[in-house]
Design a protein around this motif. Structure first.
Motif, PDB file in Angstrom:
ATOM      1  N   PRO A  43     -23.950   1.884 119.737  1.00 14.41           N
ATOM      2  CA  PRO A  43     -22.559   1.974 120.202  1.00 14.41           C
ATOM      3  C   PRO A  43     -21.784   0.669 120.100  1.00 14.41           C
ATOM      4  O   PRO A  43     -20.554   0.672 120.059  1.00 14.41           O
ATOM      5  CB  PRO A  43     -22.709   2.418 121.665  1.00 14.41           C
ATOM      6  CG  PRO A  43     -24.112   2.069 122.046  1.00 14.41           C
ATOM      7  CD  PRO A  43     -24.910   2.211 120.793  1.00 14.41           C
ATOM      8  N   ASP A  44     -22.487  -0.476 120.052  1.00 15.62           N
ATOM      9  CA  ASP A  44     -21.816  -1.773 119.919  1.00 15.62           C
ATOM     10  C   ASP A  44     -21.580  -2.154 118.462  1.00 15.62           C
ATOM     11  O   ASP A  44     -21.035  -3.222 118.178  1.00 15.62           O
ATOM     12  CB  ASP A  44     -22.629  -2.869 120.606  1.00 15.62           C
ATOM     13  CG  ASP A  44     -22.689  -2.670 122.113  1.00 15.62           C
ATOM     14  OD1 ASP A  44     -21.730  -2.122 122.669  1.00 15.62           O
ATOM     15  OD2 ASP A  44     -23.718  -3.043 122.712  1.00 15.62           O
ATOM     16  N   GLY A  45     -22.011  -1.297 117.556  1.00 21.03           N
ATOM     17  CA  GLY A  45     -21.784  -1.549 116.139  1.00 21.03           C
ATOM     18  C   GLY A  45     -23.039  -1.950 115.405  1.00 21.03           C
ATOM     19  O   GLY A  45     -23.954  -2.546 115.973  1.00 21.03           O
ATOM     20  N   ILE A  46     -23.093  -1.613 114.115  1.00 20.89           N
ATOM     21  CA  ILE A  46     -24.225  -1.953 113.254  1.00 20.89           C
ATOM     22  C   ILE A  46     -23.687  -2.700 112.040  1.00 20.89           C
ATOM     23  O   ILE A  46     -22.704  -2.290 111.424  1.00 20.89           O
ATOM     24  CB  ILE A  46     -25.008  -0.686 112.829  1.00 20.89           C
ATOM     25  CG1 ILE A  46     -26.230  -1.045 111.996  1.00 20.89           C
ATOM     26  CG2 ILE A  46     -24.116   0.300 112.100  1.00 20.89           C
ATOM     27  CD1 ILE A  46     -27.386  -1.539 112.818  1.00 20.89           C
ATOM     28  N   ARG A  47     -24.278  -3.821 111.694  1.00 17.10           N
ATOM     29  CA  ARG A  47     -23.805  -4.632 110.577  1.00 17.10           C
ATOM     30  C   ARG A  47     -24.332  -4.090 109.253  1.00 17.10           C
ATOM     31  O   ARG A  47     -25.353  -3.396 109.208  1.00 17.10           O
ATOM     32  CB  ARG A  47     -24.221  -6.087 110.767  1.00 17.10           C
ATOM     33  CG  ARG A  47     -23.516  -6.766 111.938  1.00 17.10           C
ATOM     34  CD  ARG A  47     -23.939  -8.212 112.076  1.00 17.10           C
ATOM     35  NE  ARG A  47     -23.226  -8.854 113.158  1.00 17.10           N
ATOM     36  CZ  ARG A  47     -22.041  -9.465 113.020  1.00 17.10           C
ATOM     37  NH1 ARG A  47     -21.458  -9.508 111.832  1.00 17.10           N
ATOM     38  NH2 ARG A  47     -21.450 -10.035 114.056  1.00 17.10           N
ATOM     39  N   LEU A  48     -23.633  -4.452 108.183  1.00 15.13           N
ATOM     40  CA  LEU A  48     -24.003  -3.979 106.854  1.00 15.13           C
ATOM     41  C   LEU A  48     -25.422  -4.407 106.488  1.00 15.13           C
ATOM     42  O   LEU A  48     -26.193  -3.624 105.925  1.00 15.13           O
ATOM     43  CB  LEU A  48     -22.998  -4.498 105.820  1.00 15.13           C
ATOM     44  CG  LEU A  48     -23.224  -4.036 104.376  1.00 15.13           C
ATOM     45  CD1 LEU A  48     -23.073  -2.523 104.265  1.00 15.13           C
ATOM     46  CD2 LEU A  48     -22.243  -4.734 103.435  1.00 15.13           C
ATOM     47  N   ALA A  49     -25.776  -5.635 106.811  1.00 19.97           N
ATOM     48  CA  ALA A  49     -27.127  -6.117 106.476  1.00 19.97           C
ATOM     49  C   ALA A  49     -28.199  -5.280 107.159  1.00 19.97           C
ATOM     50  O   ALA A  49     -29.251  -4.996 106.566  1.00 19.97           O
ATOM     51  CB  ALA A  49     -27.264  -7.585 106.872  1.00 19.97           C
ATOM     52  N   ALA A  50     -27.939  -4.872 108.406  1.00 22.45           N
ATOM     53  CA  ALA A  50     -28.907  -4.040 109.125  1.00 22.45           C
ATOM     54  C   ALA A  50     -29.016  -2.665 108.488  1.00 22.45           C
ATOM     55  O   ALA A  50     -30.113  -2.100 108.388  1.00 22.45           O
ATOM     56  CB  ALA A  50     -28.506  -3.930 110.590  1.00 22.45           C
ATOM     57  N   PRO A  58     -29.857  -1.720  98.086  1.00 22.31           N
ATOM     58  CA  PRO A  58     -29.046  -2.919  97.818  1.00 22.31           C
ATOM     59  C   PRO A  58     -27.697  -2.871  98.514  1.00 22.31           C
ATOM     60  O   PRO A  58     -27.140  -1.797  98.760  1.00 22.31           O
ATOM     61  CB  PRO A  58     -28.884  -2.896  96.295  1.00 22.31           C
ATOM     62  CG  PRO A  58     -29.114  -1.478  95.897  1.00 22.31           C
ATOM     63  CD  PRO A  58     -30.118  -0.932  96.870  1.00 22.31           C
ATOM     64  N   LYS A  59     -27.163  -4.054  98.799  1.00 20.85           N
ATOM     65  CA  LYS A  59     -25.902  -4.174  99.522  1.00 20.85           C
ATOM     66  C   LYS A  59     -24.772  -3.460  98.793  1.00 20.85           C
ATOM     67  O   LYS A  59     -23.920  -2.827  99.419  1.00 20.85           O
ATOM     68  CB  LYS A  59     -25.566  -5.652  99.728  1.00 20.85           C
ATOM     69  CG  LYS A  59     -24.283  -5.901 100.506  1.00 20.85           C
ATOM     70  CD  LYS A  59     -24.049  -7.389 100.722  1.00 20.85           C
ATOM     71  CE  LYS A  59     -22.759  -7.650 101.485  1.00 20.85           C
ATOM     72  NZ  LYS A  59     -22.536  -9.106 101.694  1.00 20.85           N
ATOM     73  N   SER A  60     -24.753  -3.573  97.460  1.00 21.61           N
ATOM     74  CA  SER A  60     -23.666  -2.956  96.700  1.00 21.61           C
ATOM     75  C   SER A  60     -23.624  -1.443  96.896  1.00 21.61           C
ATOM     76  O   SER A  60     -22.543  -0.856  97.052  1.00 21.61           O
ATOM     77  CB  SER A  60     -23.814  -3.286  95.212  1.00 21.61           C
ATOM     78  OG  SER A  60     -25.085  -2.844  94.735  1.00 21.61           O
ATOM     79  N   SER A  61     -24.789  -0.800  96.917  1.00 24.00           N
ATOM     80  CA  SER A  61     -24.836   0.649  97.095  1.00 24.00           C
ATOM     81  C   SER A  61     -24.427   1.051  98.504  1.00 24.00           C
ATOM     82  O   SER A  61     -23.638   1.982  98.701  1.00 24.00           O
ATOM     83  CB  SER A  61     -26.247   1.172  96.797  1.00 24.00           C
ATOM     84  OG  SER A  61     -26.618   0.901  95.471  1.00 24.00           O
ATOM     85  N   VAL A  62     -24.969   0.357  99.504  1.00 23.09           N
ATOM     86  CA  VAL A  62     -24.679   0.695 100.895  1.00 23.09           C
ATOM     87  C   VAL A  62     -23.217   0.421 101.219  1.00 23.09           C
ATOM     88  O   VAL A  62     -22.561   1.211 101.908  1.00 23.09           O
ATOM     89  CB  VAL A  62     -25.612  -0.072 101.846  1.00 23.09           C
ATOM     90  CG1 VAL A  62     -25.292   0.253 103.298  1.00 23.09           C
ATOM     91  CG2 VAL A  62     -27.074   0.247 101.537  1.00 23.09           C
ATOM     92  N   HIS A  63     -22.685  -0.686 100.705  1.00 20.98           N
ATOM     93  CA  HIS A  63     -21.292  -1.028 100.976  1.00 20.98           C
ATOM     94  C   HIS A  63     -20.354   0.061 100.475  1.00 20.98           C
ATOM     95  O   HIS A  63     -19.381   0.428 101.151  1.00 20.98           O
ATOM     96  CB  HIS A  63     -20.940  -2.376 100.326  1.00 20.98           C
ATOM     97  CG  HIS A  63     -19.555  -2.850 100.646  1.00 20.98           C
ATOM     98  ND1 HIS A  63     -18.495  -2.700  99.762  1.00 20.98           N
ATOM     99  CD2 HIS A  63     -19.048  -3.457 101.745  1.00 20.98           C
ATOM    100  CE1 HIS A  63     -17.397  -3.192 100.316  1.00 20.98           C
ATOM    101  NE2 HIS A  63     -17.711  -3.663 101.510  1.00 20.98           N
ATOM    102  N   GLY A  64     -20.636   0.605  99.300  1.00 20.61           N
ATOM    103  CA  GLY A  64     -19.793   1.671  98.769  1.00 20.61           C
ATOM    104  C   GLY A  64     -19.801   2.906  99.645  1.00 20.61           C
ATOM    105  O   GLY A  64     -18.752   3.519  99.902  1.00 20.61           O
ATOM    106  N   LEU A  65     -20.980   3.280 100.136  1.00 18.54           N
ATOM    107  CA  LEU A  65     -21.077   4.449 101.018  1.00 18.54           C
ATOM    108  C   LEU A  65     -20.356   4.195 102.338  1.00 18.54           C
ATOM    109  O   LEU A  65     -19.643   5.067 102.850  1.00 18.54           O
ATOM    110  CB  LEU A  65     -22.549   4.786 101.273  1.00 18.54           C
ATOM    111  CG  LEU A  65     -23.369   5.242 100.066  1.00 18.54           C
ATOM    112  CD1 LEU A  65     -24.836   5.399 100.452  1.00 18.54           C
ATOM    113  CD2 LEU A  65     -22.827   6.552  99.498  1.00 18.54           C
ATOM    114  N   VAL A  66     -20.538   2.996 102.888  1.00 18.82           N
ATOM    115  CA  VAL A  66     -19.905   2.661 104.160  1.00 18.82           C
ATOM    116  C   VAL A  66     -18.388   2.682 104.021  1.00 18.82           C
ATOM    117  O   VAL A  66     -17.670   3.238 104.884  1.00 18.82           O
ATOM    118  CB  VAL A  66     -20.402   1.281 104.648  1.00 18.82           C
ATOM    119  CG1 VAL A  66     -19.513   0.764 105.779  1.00 18.82           C
ATOM    120  CG2 VAL A  66     -21.845   1.370 105.118  1.00 18.82           C
TER     121      VAL A  66
END
Length: 268
Positions: A43-50, A58-66
């Motif tokens: 509830p306090d938020g989840i960071r992209l790295a987590a 990979p960050k590029s794939s997850v970032h696009g979905l987010v």
């Protein structure tokens, strides 16, 4: 006339030329639902790295979905992290009919008073069971069930109930993926047939040697399985009376099913 082949697979859908497919995981769908479930538990938020670590992607794939989920309102960016957005709340708000967890309290409390073993209400979620409500035993040594965590359908007692009421093709596909030995699959199919006929399933130390459990299905008014009610405890303490516990669990699940039918509960 439509039927199944010898392994329980459905033939081609009539008039479409397409084979009736058994549902299976899709990587993108799995990633999106995992992102939403992870955000819901933070509830306090989840960071992209987590999120990248949870998905092992990979960050590029997850970032696009987010970013796609942010654009559609299912996530909101807050303090360099992400929380569930209003679109997710709208989906939850659409479920206006009573859910099993809304009505299960009295029956679960009676089971706890009668046996003083942990009582659980689980819901089938894809190829998993998720416990949505738990009343723990008051005894020092007890089974502690994880809430809001995916558990395997087999060999958990709640999962056996879900498998017993699943269509043949999906049940066989699940068993083929997890049990390589055909003799073992045949034994499990016989067990699941007995679960469907008798209305109760058992887990006698199959998941954890020191824990045994019994479960029964909760059904909506149209006959759909919507939840499973279970009682679990340390095997040395509960094993000898597991049949008695099973009778009580089956009766409590039937009572809850009747409540759902009367109230029009359990959304489709």
């Amino acid at each position: 006339m439509a039927g199944h082949d010898g392994d329980g697979n459905a033939p081609e859908a009539q008039g479409t030329g397409l084979r009736a497919a058994t549902p299976k995981e899709h990587r993108t769908v799995t990633r999106v639902t995992t992102i939403l479930e992870t955000a819901a538990s933070a509830p306090d938020g989840i960071r992209l790295a987590a999120l990248c670590a949870v998905l092992d992607a990979p960050k590029s794939s997850v970032h696009g979905l987010v970013q796609g989920l942010v654009a559609t309102g299912y996530l909101v960016e807050r303090d360099s992290g992400y929380v569930l957005g209003p679109a997710a709340g709208a989906l939850l708000g659409a479920a206006v009919r009573p859910a099993p967890a809304d009505l299960a309290g009295p029956a679960m409390e009676r089971l706890l008073r009668e046996f003083d073993e942990t009582v659980m209400l689980g819901e089938p979620v894809g190829d998993s069971i998720v416990y949505v409500q738990v009343l723990e035993s008051t005894q020092v040594i007890r089974y502690s069930a994880p809430l809001r965590t995916r558990r395997p359908l087999y060999p958990t007692s709640t999962g056996k109930v879900a498998l017993a009421h699943r269509d043949t093709a999906r049940r066989n596909a699940y068993l083929r993926a997890r049990l390589p030995d055909e003799r073992e699959r045949a034994r499990v199919r016989e067990e699941l047939a007995a679960v469907a006929a008798e209305g109760v399933a058992f887990n006698r130390g199959e998941t954890l040697p020191d824990v045994s459990a019994t479960a029964a299905g909760v059904f909506a008014g149209d006959g759909r399985l919507v939840a499973c009610l279970a009682v679990a405890g340390p095997t040395p303490r509960i094993a000898e009376r597991l049949d008695t516990v099973a009778d009580a669990v089956r009766a409590a699940a039937a009572e809850l099913s009747a409540k759902l039918s009367r109230t029009g509960g359990a959304p489709a």
